[in-house]
Design a protein around this motif. Structure first.
Motif, short mmCIF file in Angstrom:
data_model
loop_
_atom_site.label_atom_id
_atom_site.label_comp_id
_atom_site.label_asym_id
_atom_site.label_seq_id
_atom_site.Cartn_x
_atom_site.Cartn_y
_atom_site.Cartn_z
N GLU A 77 21.17 5.47 -27.72
CA GLU A 77 22.23 6.22 -28.41
C GLU A 77 22.09 6.08 -29.93
N ASP A 78 21.72 4.89 -30.39
CA ASP A 78 21.50 4.70 -31.84
C ASP A 78 20.35 5.58 -32.33
N ALA A 79 19.27 5.61 -31.54
CA ALA A 79 18.11 6.42 -31.94
C ALA A 79 18.45 7.91 -31.95
N VAL A 80 19.23 8.37 -30.97
CA VAL A 80 19.63 9.77 -30.90
C VAL A 80 20.50 10.14 -32.10
N ASN A 81 21.42 9.26 -32.46
CA ASN A 81 22.30 9.53 -33.61
C ASN A 81 21.50 9.62 -34.91
#
Length: 231
Positions: A104-108
């Motif tokens: 989720e951090d990478a997607v954001n």
């Protein structure tokens, strides 16, 4: 003259056997079906019934199998395994949660880059990361479901549902089959020994129970059934 009542994945007709979709042959692990032969109804391996010649033809009187299974139901449920240790699945779930947080951090970050820089490369990577993240989420949902399947409370609930459905008077075959499917992975009939092997969803070990009360009755029915097959 005989008719076979198989229960396929897409079957829409009424369920006529409490063992539908569960019973397997000890010789080939093939499906055991309910077969009508005039006034008599038997459980027979589909391959043997089709005269595939892969192993001996064995048939079990359906009514006797049901009555014996019901008569021994309380003992079967009392001695059924109560679930496996969930430590490995717990660890798997925690690892998947860590992967989801990182994903989720990478997607954001990629989303911000795609918006601010209008980068085609960032958008392509964003799509890839979102797909991978959703796959990990699916794995997490599956792991949680498997853990719930193994927990004591859920095991007891499914076993209680089996007892309630098979003890009802009159018994509803479809409801009994539904309850068994919810608790049992498969059953393997061993007619010559009068035994039944049960693999429950929540345990790896096999439970052995009584399948026929009278070997003599099975032998007599088997001989009669074989004569009909040869005609």
């Amino acid at each position: 003259m005989s008719t076979t009542e198989a229960r396929g994945r897409n079957a829409t007709g009424p369920v006529r056997s409490i063992f539908a979709g569960l019973m397997k042959c000890q010789h080939c692990d093939g499906t055991v079906t309910r077969v009508n032969k005039g006034d008599h109804v038997y459980l027979v391996c589909s391959a043997a019934h089709a005269k595939a010649g892969t192993h001996p033809y064995e048939s079990v009187p359906y009514d006797q199998a049901v009555s014996t299974f019901k008569a021994n139901l309380r003992k079967t449920l009392d001695t059924a395994p109560r679930g496996n240790d969930t430590a490995d699945i717990d660890a798997e779930i925690e690892q998947l949660k860590v992967e989801i947080d990182a994903g989720e951090d990478a997607v954001n970050e990629l989303l911000e880059m795609a918006i601010s820089d209008k980068s085609t490369t960032a958008r392509d990577r964003l799509l890839q990361y979102e797909q991978e993240l959703e796959a990990v989420r699916d794995d997490l949902r599956s792991a949680v479901e498997r853990r719930e399947m193994l927990t004591g409370a859920n095991v007891e609930k499914r076993l209680a549902a089996v007892e309630q459905a098979l003890s009802a008077e009159p018994m509803n075959t479809e409801e009994a089959n539904k309850a068994l499917r919810g608790a049992v992975s498969k059953m393997v009939m061993r007619p010559q020994e009068g035994r039944l092997n049960i693999r429950w969803h929540h345990a790896e070990q096999i439970q052995e129970t009584v399948f026929l009360t009278s070997r003599f009755d099975w032998d007599a029915n088997q001989m009669e059934d074989e004569k009909q097959e040869q005609q």
